[in-house]
Design a protein around this motif. Sequence first.
Motif, PDB file in Angstrom:
ATOM      1  N   LEU A  87       0.828  -1.199   0.000  1.00  0.00           N
ATOM      2  CA  LEU A  87       0.000   0.000   0.000  1.00  0.00           C
ATOM      3  C   LEU A  87       0.864   1.251   0.000  1.00  0.00           C
ATOM      4  CD1 LEU A  87      -2.839   1.228   0.119  1.00  0.00           C
ATOM      5  CD2 LEU A  87      -2.669   1.141   2.624  1.00  0.00           C
ATOM      6  N   GLU A  88       1.943   1.210   0.784  1.00  0.00           N
ATOM      7  CA  GLU A  88       2.838   2.366   0.829  1.00  0.00           C
ATOM      8  C   GLU A  88       3.509   2.595  -0.521  1.00  0.00           C
ATOM      9  OE1 GLU A  88       6.792   3.970   3.292  1.00  0.00           O
ATOM     10  OE2 GLU A  88       5.817   2.077   3.846  1.00  0.00           O
ATOM     11  N   GLU A  89       3.910   1.519  -1.180  1.00  0.00           N
ATOM     12  CA  GLU A  89       4.632   1.642  -2.440  1.00  0.00           C
ATOM     13  C   GLU A  89       3.723   2.003  -3.610  1.00  0.00           C
ATOM     14  OE1 GLU A  89       7.986  -0.736  -5.110  1.00  0.00           O
ATOM     15  OE2 GLU A  89       7.311  -1.544  -3.180  1.00  0.00           O
ATOM     16  N   TYR A  90       2.531   1.417  -3.645  1.00  0.00           N
ATOM     17  CA  TYR A  90       1.671   1.559  -4.823  1.00  0.00           C
ATOM     18  C   TYR A  90       0.372   2.318  -4.569  1.00  0.00           C
ATOM     19  CZ  TYR A  90       4.723  -2.141  -6.592  1.00  0.00           C
ATOM     20  OH  TYR A  90       5.809  -2.883  -6.979  1.00  0.00           O
ATOM     21  N   GLY A  91       0.153   2.754  -3.330  1.00  0.00           N
ATOM     22  CA  GLY A  91      -1.128   3.322  -2.955  1.00  0.00           C
ATOM     23  C   GLY A  91      -1.606   4.466  -3.825  1.00  0.00           C
ATOM     24  N   GLU A  92      -0.686   5.301  -4.308  1.00  0.00           N
ATOM     25  CA  GLU A  92      -1.087   6.437  -5.136  1.00  0.00           C
ATOM     26  C   GLU A  92      -1.636   6.005  -6.483  1.00  0.00           C
ATOM     27  OE1 GLU A  92       2.097   9.203  -5.454  1.00  0.00           O
ATOM     28  OE2 GLU A  92       2.057   9.758  -3.321  1.00  0.00           O
ATOM     29  N   ASP A  93      -1.359   4.762  -6.873  1.00  0.00           N
ATOM     30  CA  ASP A  93      -1.829   4.248  -8.163  1.00  0.00           C
ATOM     31  C   ASP A  93      -2.939   3.210  -7.994  1.00  0.00           C
ATOM     32  OD1 ASP A  93       0.037   5.726  -9.769  1.00  0.00           O
ATOM     33  OD2 ASP A  93       1.592   4.389  -9.024  1.00  0.00           O
ATOM     34  N   LEU A  94      -3.556   3.181  -6.812  1.00  0.00           N
ATOM     35  CA  LEU A  94      -4.615   2.219  -6.541  1.00  0.00           C
ATOM     36  C   LEU A  94      -5.846   2.938  -6.001  1.00  0.00           C
ATOM     37  CD1 LEU A  94      -2.544  -0.516  -4.639  1.00  0.00           C
ATOM     38  CD2 LEU A  94      -3.083  -0.457  -7.078  1.00  0.00           C
ATOM     39  N   GLU A  95      -6.999   2.309  -6.152  1.00  0.00           N
ATOM     40  CA  GLU A  95      -8.241   2.821  -5.578  1.00  0.00           C
ATOM     41  C   GLU A  95      -8.780   1.807  -4.576  1.00  0.00           C
ATOM     42  OE1 GLU A  95     -11.126   3.866  -8.517  1.00  0.00           O
ATOM     43  OE2 GLU A  95      -9.821   5.344  -9.508  1.00  0.00           O
ATOM     44  N   GLN A  96      -9.036   2.253  -3.350  1.00  0.00           N
ATOM     45  CA  GLN A  96      -9.649   1.396  -2.343  1.00  0.00           C
ATOM     46  C   GLN A  96     -11.140   1.293  -2.636  1.00  0.00           C
ATOM     47  OE1 GLN A  96      -8.193  -0.390   0.120  1.00  0.00           O
ATOM     48  NE2 GLN A  96      -6.189   0.268  -0.627  1.00  0.00           N
ATOM     49  N   LEU A  97     -11.638   0.059  -2.766  1.00  0.00           N
ATOM     50  CA  LEU A  97     -13.009  -0.160  -3.219  1.00  0.00           C
ATOM     51  C   LEU A  97     -13.954  -0.648  -2.129  1.00  0.00           C
ATOM     52  CD1 LEU A  97     -12.133  -1.929  -6.586  1.00  0.00           C
ATOM     53  CD2 LEU A  97     -12.585   0.505  -6.204  1.00  0.00           C
ATOM     54  N   GLY A  98     -13.412  -1.137  -1.014  1.00  0.00           N
ATOM     55  CA  GLY A  98     -14.288  -1.604   0.052  1.00  0.00           C
ATOM     56  C   GLY A  98     -13.671  -2.734   0.847  1.00  0.00           C
ATOM     57  N   VAL A  99     -14.248  -3.023   2.004  1.00  0.00           N
ATOM     58  CA  VAL A  99     -13.823  -4.112   2.891  1.00  0.00           C
ATOM     59  C   VAL A  99     -14.905  -5.181   2.866  1.00  0.00           C
ATOM     60  CG1 VAL A  99     -13.298  -4.771   5.273  1.00  0.00           C
ATOM     61  CG2 VAL A  99     -12.533  -2.547   4.395  1.00  0.00           C
ATOM     62  N   TRP A 100     -14.533  -6.413   2.548  1.00  0.00           N
ATOM     63  CA  TRP A 100     -15.542  -7.472   2.498  1.00  0.00           C
ATOM     64  C   TRP A 100     -15.420  -8.487   3.628  1.00  0.00           C
ATOM     65  CZ3 TRP A 100     -14.000 -12.536   1.868  1.00  0.00           C
ATOM     66  CH2 TRP A 100     -12.737 -12.765   1.309  1.00  0.00           C
ATOM     67  N   TYR A 101     -14.328  -8.419   4.409  1.00  0.00           N
ATOM     68  CA  TYR A 101     -14.151  -9.328   5.545  1.00  0.00           C
ATOM     69  C   TYR A 101     -13.296  -8.619   6.570  1.00  0.00           C
ATOM     70  CZ  TYR A 101     -13.364 -13.734   8.076  1.00  0.00           C
ATOM     71  OH  TYR A 101     -13.326 -14.729   9.042  1.00  0.00           O
ATOM     72  N   ASP A 102     -13.707  -8.682   7.858  1.00  0.00           N
ATOM     73  CA  ASP A 102     -13.010  -7.876   8.870  1.00  0.00           C
ATOM     74  C   ASP A 102     -12.504  -8.677  10.057  1.00  0.00           C
ATOM     75  OD1 ASP A 102     -15.348  -8.475  10.189  1.00  0.00           O
ATOM     76  OD2 ASP A 102     -16.004  -6.393  10.450  1.00  0.00           O
ATOM     77  N   ASP A 103     -12.360 -10.003   9.904  1.00  0.00           N
ATOM     78  CA  ASP A 103     -11.895 -10.828  11.018  1.00  0.00           C
ATOM     79  C   ASP A 103     -10.821 -11.798  10.568  1.00  0.00           C
ATOM     80  OD1 ASP A 103     -11.839 -11.670  13.682  1.00  0.00           O
ATOM     81  OD2 ASP A 103     -13.305 -13.261  13.335  1.00  0.00           O
ATOM     82  N   ALA A 104      -9.855 -11.308   9.794  1.00  0.00           N
ATOM     83  CA  ALA A 104      -8.735 -12.136   9.348  1.00  0.00           C
ATOM     84  C   ALA A 104      -7.711 -12.208  10.477  1.00  0.00           C
ATOM     85  CB  ALA A 104      -8.111 -11.545   8.091  1.00  0.00           C
ATOM     86  N   THR A 105      -7.552 -13.374  11.078  1.00  0.00           N
ATOM     87  CA  THR A 105      -6.735 -13.504  12.281  1.00  0.00           C
ATOM     88  C   THR A 105      -5.873 -14.755  12.249  1.00  0.00           C
ATOM     89  OG1 THR A 105      -8.594 -14.626  13.365  1.00  0.00           O
ATOM     90  CG2 THR A 105      -8.360 -12.263  13.767  1.00  0.00           C
ATOM     91  N   LEU A 106      -4.793 -14.706  13.017  1.00  0.00           N
ATOM     92  CA  LEU A 106      -3.989 -15.884  13.323  1.00  0.00           C
ATOM     93  C   LEU A 106      -4.549 -16.468  14.611  1.00  0.00           C
ATOM     94  CD1 LEU A 106      -0.394 -14.513  12.633  1.00  0.00           C
ATOM     95  CD2 LEU A 106      -1.927 -15.716  11.067  1.00  0.00           C
ATOM     96  N   THR A 107      -4.677 -17.783  14.684  1.00  0.00           N
ATOM     97  CA  THR A 107      -5.362 -18.401  15.806  1.00  0.00           C
ATOM     98  C   THR A 107      -4.656 -19.663  16.285  1.00  0.00           C
ATOM     99  OG1 THR A 107      -6.770 -19.838  14.446  1.00  0.00           O
ATOM    100  CG2 THR A 107      -7.560 -17.600  14.856  1.00  0.00           C
ATOM    101  N   VAL A 108      -5.050 -20.102  17.477  1.00  0.00           N
ATOM    102  CA  VAL A 108      -4.775 -21.450  17.978  1.00  0.00           C
ATOM    103  C   VAL A 108      -6.137 -22.056  18.260  1.00  0.00           C
ATOM    104  CG1 VAL A 108      -3.721 -22.844  19.781  1.00  0.00           C
ATOM    105  CG2 VAL A 108      -2.542 -20.790  18.962  1.00  0.00           C
ATOM    106  N   ALA A 109      -6.420 -23.192  17.633  1.00  0.00           N
ATOM    107  CA  ALA A 109      -7.758 -23.778  17.683  1.00  0.00           C
ATOM    108  C   ALA A 109      -7.737 -25.161  18.308  1.00  0.00           C
ATOM    109  CB  ALA A 109      -8.347 -23.857  16.273  1.00  0.00           C
ATOM    110  N   VAL A 110      -8.879 -25.553  18.869  1.00  0.00           N
ATOM    111  CA  VAL A 110      -9.056 -26.881  19.459  1.00  0.00           C
ATOM    112  C   VAL A 110     -10.369 -27.466  18.967  1.00  0.00           C
ATOM    113  CG1 VAL A 110      -7.724 -26.364  21.543  1.00  0.00           C
ATOM    114  CG2 VAL A 110     -10.190 -25.891  21.506  1.00  0.00           C
ATOM    115  N   ASN A 111     -10.554 -28.758  19.192  1.00  0.00           N
ATOM    116  CA  ASN A 111     -11.850 -29.374  18.928  1.00  0.00           C
ATOM    117  C   ASN A 111     -12.894 -28.707  19.811  1.00  0.00           C
ATOM    118  OD1 ASN A 111      -9.976 -30.963  20.726  1.00  0.00           O
ATOM    119  ND2 ASN A 111     -11.956 -31.789  21.439  1.00  0.00           N
TER     120      ASN A 111
END
Length: 302
Positions: free
Chosen positions: A105-129
Amino acid sequence: MTRTRLRTTLATATALTLGLAACSGGDAGAERLENGDLPTVSIGIHSGWDEGIAVSHLFAAVLEDSGYEVETQEADPGIVYTGLASGDYDVNFDMWLPATHADYLEEYGEDLEQLGVWYDDATLTVAVNEDAPITSLDELADNADAFDGRIIGIEAGAGLTRIVQDEAVPEYGLEDMELVVSSTPAMLAELDAATSAGEDVVVTLWRPHWAYDAYPIRDLEDPAGVMGDAEEIHSVGRTGFAEDYPSLSAMVADFTLTDEQLFSLENLMFNEDGGSDPAGSARTWLEQNPDVAEQMEQAAGL
């Protein structure tokens, strides 16, 4: 597939000889559809990023049924962002912010258009049964025997592995447990075997992932916050995208998927169908979830 959250080198960017017909460059005089959009659109897809592959082919199916000509191309993230900035791609549905793709984003942001957020819970996790005897990482050390003293991990070079090793293990006193560093397929095989046998298991995982649809699992709470904050997944277009695709821009801005929808789409595409036909899997899923296509079309006035 495992994705090491490290910035992909751009040394291979010179291989970008795509020649995609959908590169319009903002030609105001080009032929347009009745809804005002250019008739062709090119989607750049990050290779190996399941959620982006899934959503890209979902959009492709809906757009093709609405009269667009759609090009899809997989490449390393660095090449995709280079292509977006230069206009070789029109849109990408998998920019992770604020952290994972911040450098791009820092390198190319001036040449891109932000269009929207479609998912807001992208996380690293530790999971169990889901019927495991604990609900939080701070309970794991005292219940290590229930999990045979092992945390089943993925590849050594993965950012998830580093965070568990360097942050979660010391924070929660897990030094006496073995972090099994193996591979994503090996981790999933252990998860499948344990849940099928009704045994307790603890694995390193991330959201979004099809395993949440395929297996009875849940995330352990992280009261110390060492696994990091949730990120958003953004859609991003080349400069001039909204002008060239006013209806599609409205569709993209309105688009969201719930956990259940995304996990089931990924599970069908990459687990049940083995990733062999993403386009066909997307169409099968849309047949099972017609309301999603209807909402997308309504947002664009199609």
